[in-house]
Design a protein around this motif. Structure first.
Motif, short mmCIF file in Angstrom:
data_model
loop_
_atom_site.label_atom_id
_atom_site.label_comp_id
_atom_site.label_asym_id
_atom_site.label_seq_id
_atom_site.Cartn_x
_atom_site.Cartn_y
_atom_site.Cartn_z
N ALA A 283 19.82 -23.72 -2.21
CA ALA A 283 18.62 -23.76 -1.36
C ALA A 283 18.17 -22.31 -1.26
CB ALA A 283 18.97 -24.32 0.01
N GLU B 110 15.29 -19.54 -0.40
CA GLU B 110 14.04 -19.38 0.36
C GLU B 110 12.95 -18.69 -0.46
OE1 GLU B 110 16.98 -18.11 0.82
OE2 GLU B 110 16.93 -16.06 1.55
N GLY C 272 22.35 -20.26 2.33
CA GLY C 272 22.64 -18.88 2.73
C GLY C 272 22.80 -18.72 4.23
N GLU D 254 22.14 -16.40 7.87
CA GLU D 254 20.84 -16.04 8.50
C GLU D 254 20.07 -15.02 7.65
OE1 GLU D 254 23.75 -16.04 10.07
OE2 GLU D 254 23.58 -17.04 12.00
N LEU E 197 12.83 -25.70 -0.13
CA LEU E 197 12.83 -26.79 0.87
C LEU E 197 11.50 -26.80 1.60
CD1 LEU E 197 16.48 -26.40 2.27
CD2 LEU E 197 15.66 -27.93 0.45
N GLY E 198 10.50 -26.16 0.98
CA GLY E 198 9.17 -26.17 1.61
C GLY E 198 8.71 -24.76 1.95
N ARG F 52 8.05 -23.36 4.80
CA ARG F 52 8.54 -22.70 6.02
C ARG F 52 9.96 -22.17 5.79
NH1 ARG F 52 5.63 -27.05 7.13
NH2 ARG F 52 7.40 -28.45 6.87
N LEU G 241 13.49 -22.04 7.03
CA LEU G 241 14.36 -22.82 7.94
C LEU G 241 15.54 -21.97 8.39
CD1 LEU G 241 14.49 -26.06 5.73
CD2 LEU G 241 12.83 -25.48 7.51
N1 SAM Z 1 15.68 -14.68 3.78
C1 SAM Z 1 15.23 -15.61 4.81
C2 SAM Z 1 14.00 -15.05 5.53
O1 SAM Z 1 13.13 -14.66 4.81
O2 SAM Z 1 13.97 -15.05 6.77
C3 SAM Z 1 16.35 -15.90 5.77
C4 SAM Z 1 17.33 -16.91 5.21
S1 SAM Z 1 17.18 -18.49 5.91
C5 SAM Z 1 17.21 -18.15 7.60
C6 SAM Z 1 18.83 -19.10 5.66
C7 SAM Z 1 19.03 -19.97 4.44
O3 SAM Z 1 18.41 -21.22 4.61
C8 SAM Z 1 18.48 -19.43 3.15
O4 SAM Z 1 19.30 -18.48 2.54
C9 SAM Z 1 18.35 -20.68 2.32
O5 SAM Z 1 19.61 -21.04 1.79
C10 SAM Z 1 17.91 -21.69 3.35
N2 SAM Z 1 16.46 -21.83 3.46
C11 SAM Z 1 15.70 -21.56 4.53
N3 SAM Z 1 14.41 -21.85 4.30
C12 SAM Z 1 14.34 -22.32 3.02
C13 SAM Z 1 13.29 -22.80 2.19
N4 SAM Z 1 12.02 -22.86 2.61
N5 SAM Z 1 13.59 -23.19 0.92
C14 SAM Z 1 14.87 -23.12 0.45
N6 SAM Z 1 15.92 -22.69 1.21
C15 SAM Z 1 15.65 -22.29 2.49
#
Ligand code: SAM
Length: 253
Positions: free
Chosen positions: A170, A172, A203, A205, A226-227, A229, A231
């Motif tokens: 997943a 981002e 991943g 945070e 996953l879209g 936004r 998450l």
């Molecule tokens: N690097 C991100 C940011 O820009 O804020 C923070 C990582 S996110 C809080 C935590 C994890 O959730 C990511 O590493 C990924 O594995 C998953 N994730 C969150 N949003 C996602 C998205 N839109 N598509 C794919 N994975 C996502």
């Protein structure tokens, strides 16, 4: 109906024998006795309807009146969630929800941006996490107790790609391939009737470092979005598990 996990050795022919914590809970807390019904599960996907006998001092037995497949399993698919170590007690919520959503096992992993590393009191933490998985498995009527494995590094995770039919990252920063498209492409090539073993990497945070994402892609892990936004780490795994459940229950047709 109250549900208990038992070890296979507690099931002898048509009798089940319960002792220890579960014995105390049945007799002292639930105050159950002769003729009352409970459901027991062998932790290997089979449930039993049991009519209790009169309790002894430290054990209570019951007669098995019916045996059936546990309703809470999807035998066609085994999902391993590789979860980047999150801050604080978030891992507890992730474990609880992932068990409710049918996860087979959970592997915490450390990575460049995972702020928490469980070096100290690791065994205690894993024991607590396994207890949370056990309670969630009872509550959600799972037929197995999902295992919480010892933490790994991302490198160790990637060394296991070939153990799975499909390993998904997943990611981002992926903005092209959706999970749906990845599953449809996979469906076309997977000609197997054994349970599909699918691994999902989520991943922490802080997300993934560019070099980590590149290492995942080099290891032929499929990056999916996953879209649009971003998450939270505790949300992302649940989104993947939900979409995999939907896909397995025929949502892809
Ligand atoms: N690097 C991100 C940011 O820009 O804020 C923070 C990582 S996110 C809080 C935590 C994890 O959730 C990511 O590493 C990924 O594995 C998953 N994730 C969150 N949003 C996602 C998205 N839109 N598509 C794919 N994975 C996502």
């Amino acid at each position: 109906m109250h549900r208990f996990f038992v070890k296979p050795e507690q099931l002898l022919e048509s009798i089940v024998t319960i002792s220890g914590e579960d014995f105390k809970h049945i007799t002292k807390v639930l105050r159950l006795g002769k003729g009352d019904l409970i459901e027991v599960c062998d932790g290997q996907g089979t449930d039993y309807l049991v009519s209790l006998n009169t309790p002894g001092d430290q054990t209570i037995s019951g007669s098995i009146t019916r045996q059936y497949r546990s309703q809470g399993e999807t035998p066609e698919m085994r999902i391993t969630l590789f979860q980047g170590l999150p801050k604080g007690t978030k891992m507890e919520v992730i474990i609880q929800k992932a068990v409710e959503l049918g996860v087979y096992q959970i592997v915490p992993f450390s990575s460049l941006r995972a702020v928490s590393q469980i070096k100290d009191k690791q065994d205690k933490k894993i024991e607590r996490w396994q207890r949370i998985a056990y309670e969630a498995a009872k509550q959600s009527k799972r037929g197995i107790i999902p295992k919480i494995l010892l933490p790994q590094t991302l490198k160790e995770v990637l060394n296991q790609v070939d153990h799975y039919d499909l390993m998904i990252l997943a990611y981002e920063d992926e903005n092209r391939l959706t999970l749906k498209a990845a599953l449809e492409a996979f469906q076309k090539i997977s000609k197997t009737d054994k349970p599909l073993s699918i691994a999902v990497i989520v991943g922490p945070e802080g997300g993934f470092d560019l070099q980590e994402a590149a290492a995942c892609q080099a290891a032929r892990v499929i990056s999916v979005t996953l879209g649009r936004r971003i998450l939270r780490t505790e949300t992302a795994g649940m989104v993947v598990l939900s979409q995999l459940n939907y896909w397995m229950e025929g949502g892809s047709s």
